[in-house]
Motif scaffolding. Structure first.
Motif, PDB file in Angstrom:
ATOM      1  N   TYR A 131       3.208 -11.477 -32.493  1.00  0.00           N
ATOM      2  CA  TYR A 131       2.108 -10.550 -32.713  1.00  0.00           C
ATOM      3  C   TYR A 131       1.762 -10.466 -34.203  1.00  0.00           C
ATOM      4  CZ  TYR A 131       3.736  -9.172 -28.077  1.00  0.00           C
ATOM      5  OH  TYR A 131       4.139  -9.200 -26.767  1.00  0.00           O
ATOM      6  N   ASP A 152      -0.551  -8.146 -37.186  1.00  0.00           N
ATOM      7  CA  ASP A 152      -1.293  -6.946 -37.579  1.00  0.00           C
ATOM      8  C   ASP A 152      -2.618  -7.414 -38.177  1.00  0.00           C
ATOM      9  OD1 ASP A 152      -2.352  -4.642 -38.616  1.00  0.00           O
ATOM     10  OD2 ASP A 152      -0.567  -4.062 -39.750  1.00  0.00           O
ATOM     11  N   LYS A 157      -5.153  -5.530 -39.234  1.00  0.00           N
ATOM     12  CA  LYS A 157      -5.818  -4.595 -40.145  1.00  0.00           C
ATOM     13  C   LYS A 157      -6.014  -5.249 -41.506  1.00  0.00           C
ATOM     14  CE  LYS A 157      -3.736  -0.640 -37.821  1.00  0.00           C
ATOM     15  NZ  LYS A 157      -2.632   0.339 -37.887  1.00  0.00           N
ATOM     16  N   GLN A 186      -1.155  -6.065 -45.920  1.00  0.00           N
ATOM     17  CA  GLN A 186      -1.196  -7.055 -44.844  1.00  0.00           C
ATOM     18  C   GLN A 186      -1.682  -8.408 -45.350  1.00  0.00           C
ATOM     19  OE1 GLN A 186       0.106  -7.307 -42.077  1.00  0.00           O
ATOM     20  NE2 GLN A 186      -0.883  -9.184 -41.426  1.00  0.00           N
TER      21      GLN A 186
END
Length: 231
Positions: free
Chosen positions: A127, A129, A131, A136
């Motif tokens: 997975y 992220d 955003k 990030q």
């Protein structure tokens, strides 16, 4: 005056010679260095590719042309630029190709976004992220600078291409390599028809700054030759 038959024979020999010229022969030492780099890493790359159920020989072929162009000096400069610009401002401020596989932030962002829409993410428990914030982007850049993660992104690209284009998933051999390599070089989101139309285009070069004397090659043609002879 030379006999017409002799002239015809000479022209035919030249034509056959040009047709028989390989990229390996044409690119010489660049090809040899790229081959050595791939062969040194084949076992380590293969472990990652097999863990994600993709064909290691296919993946090697897709990124082999990038090995011809890779420059450690240039890569170091571009990584530094991304560290300063991409992390703070995103791909709109900096979108350079980095690493052995020469991946751009925009490409990696596309792969991550498509992966997070695919049920495959649950099958492999992988997975991301999505955003868009500084920390990030910093983590994404760290992944892009890691050779194993580059293998992961390449494997996800192949799996997502097969998922998006079912006709591609059923292909085998050199035509499949040609289309995957074209997509990798041109556009992750291209249609099968667009890939078919672009697969023989000579737009790939090895120069740091292209000039009038720059030679252009088929990216996919180089990939196919490596798949045919180098694996």
């Amino acid at each position: 005056m030379y006999p017409r038959t002799l002239i015809t024979t000479i022209l035919l020999a030249i034509h056959i010679g040009l047709l028989g010229q390989t990229y390996a022969g044409k690119l010489g030492s660049d090809w040899s260095r790229a081959s050595e780099r791939v062969e040194e890493r084949r076992e380590a790359w293969g472990e990652v590719f097999r863990s994600l159920d993709v064909d290691a020989a296919e993946c090697e072929a897709i990124i082999f042309p990038e090995q011809l162009r890779f420059s450690r000096l240039q890569d170091g400069m571009e990584q530094a630029a991304l560290q300063g610009l991409y992390v703070t401002g995103g791909k709109e401020r900096a979108n350079f190709s980095i690493g052995l596989f020469q991946m751009k932030p925009s490409f990696v962002e596309q792969v991550e976004a498509a992966w997070m829409k695919s049920p495959l993410r649950h099958e492999y428990r992988l997975y991301f992220d999505l955003k868009d914030y500084r920390e990030q982007r910093r983590r994404r850049l760290e992944r892009m600078q890691d050779e194993q993660w580059q293998c992961v992104y390449l494997a996800l690209f192949v799996k997502l291409m097969d998922e998006r284009l079912p006709a591609l998933a059923t292909m085998e051999g050199e035509e499949r390599i040609r289309l995957l390599a074209t997509a990798y070089n041109m556009s992750f989101t291209a249609s099968l028809e667009e890939l078919q139309a672009a697969k023989h285009r000579q737009t790939f070069h090895l120069d740091l700054f292209p000039s009038k004397s720059t030679e252009y090659y088929e990216y996919a043609g180089i990939a196919v030759e490596w798949y045919r002879n180098g694996k």
